[in-house]
Scaffold this active site. Sequence first.
Site, PDB file in Angstrom:
ATOM      1  N   TYR A  79       0.732  -1.214  -0.061  1.00 39.13           N
ATOM      2  CA  TYR A  79      -0.091  -0.187   0.208  1.00 39.13           C
ATOM      3  C   TYR A  79       0.980   1.361   0.037  1.00 39.13           C
ATOM      4  O   TYR A  79       1.851   1.508   0.547  1.00 39.13           O
ATOM      5  CB  TYR A  79      -0.832   0.118   1.062  1.00 39.13           C
ATOM      6  CG  TYR A  79      -2.039   1.222   1.609  1.00 39.13           C
ATOM      7  CD1 TYR A  79      -2.430   2.049   0.610  1.00 39.13           C
ATOM      8  CD2 TYR A  79      -2.096   0.870   2.181  1.00 39.13           C
ATOM      9  CE1 TYR A  79      -3.045   3.071   0.645  1.00 39.13           C
ATOM     10  CE2 TYR A  79      -3.377   2.218   3.095  1.00 39.13           C
ATOM     11  CZ  TYR A  79      -3.619   2.878   1.746  1.00 39.13           C
ATOM     12  OH  TYR A  79      -4.596   4.245   1.811  1.00 39.13           O
ATOM     13  N   LYS A  86      -1.298  -1.634  -4.317  1.00 38.03           N
ATOM     14  CA  LYS A  86      -2.667  -0.681  -3.710  1.00 38.03           C
ATOM     15  C   LYS A  86      -1.894   0.968  -3.775  1.00 38.03           C
ATOM     16  O   LYS A  86      -0.709   1.149  -3.516  1.00 38.03           O
ATOM     17  CB  LYS A  86      -3.052  -0.320  -2.576  1.00 38.03           C
ATOM     18  CG  LYS A  86      -4.284   0.577  -2.567  1.00 38.03           C
ATOM     19  CD  LYS A  86      -4.816   0.322  -1.216  1.00 38.03           C
ATOM     20  CE  LYS A  86      -5.754   1.714  -0.953  1.00 38.03           C
ATOM     21  NZ  LYS A  86      -6.693   1.739   0.127  1.00 38.03           N
TER      22      LYS A  86
END
EC number: 4.3.3.7
Length: 299
Positions: free
Chosen positions: A139, A168
């Site tokens: 992330y 992500k």
Amino acid sequence: MNKTLELTGIIGYPITPFSDVTGAVNILQLQGIIDGLISSGSSAIAALGSAGEGAYLNTAEWEETALATIHHVADRVPVIIGISELTTPDAVARAVFADKAGVKAVMVSPMSYYKLSEDEIFAHYQAISDAISVPIMVYNNPSTSGIDMSPEFMCKMVNSITNVTMVKESSGDIRRMHQLHMLSNGTLPFYNGCNYLALEAINAGAKGWCSAAPILIGDLPKQLFDSIKSGDNNKARNLFYQQITFLEFIVKQGLAASIKVGLKLQGTDVGSPRLPLKDLPAREHVALRRILVDLGRFN
């Protein structure tokens, strides 16, 4: 080790409701929010990310919320649990807890007080991978974590660390997604974490869109995703322009605070964000109400 999880579509991010009386996590309201995300077409649920205020919960609250999410989803869709800890031992402990509880993947955002080198970040992810059996989503959200990982470095981790399988990207720079696609020859699953880039990101090859937006606007994000994937460009643009003001608002004003105010406007009081986060100013309540009215999402 598991590298087989395939996620696509809308990955729904529940906020974490708090009781304004006791400050405790309101599990019944959390369950309702999860049900709403699934009914709006979310193909996975990702709890305890930035929208879920995961970094603001103590260990008991975090574990309670993770377990409640996994148990309530009950395998209707995959569950991802967010992990954002300053220390590697704490991150490993939470990843192991989530793995044992039955999560399908963990989403790891390295947090920073001191500036971390790539070697330190790599070792952080390696230690988590060594301790668990489920996939890890890298992330990258420099605005919250204080760390900005380059596409080259994230691809290196995917290629080198057993359980690191997907990314992500939430930096807000669409060029990062093009780079992830090109560096991996289109093989790396990456996901859009920047709401207002949804149209561009999905067209750039993002496998999914990670968002708390469906909590307030229902299946509009799924309609957008599906129209892009089906090649209906005119419908996709119309849906995106319909949503863009709302998407920009929740990013600018803060996901947790915006979604909680929106729910209150729609008739469900889920408490305030955890201090030091604060509720939105009254003028922003008015602005959000107007946006939701325009979208036909105000009760």
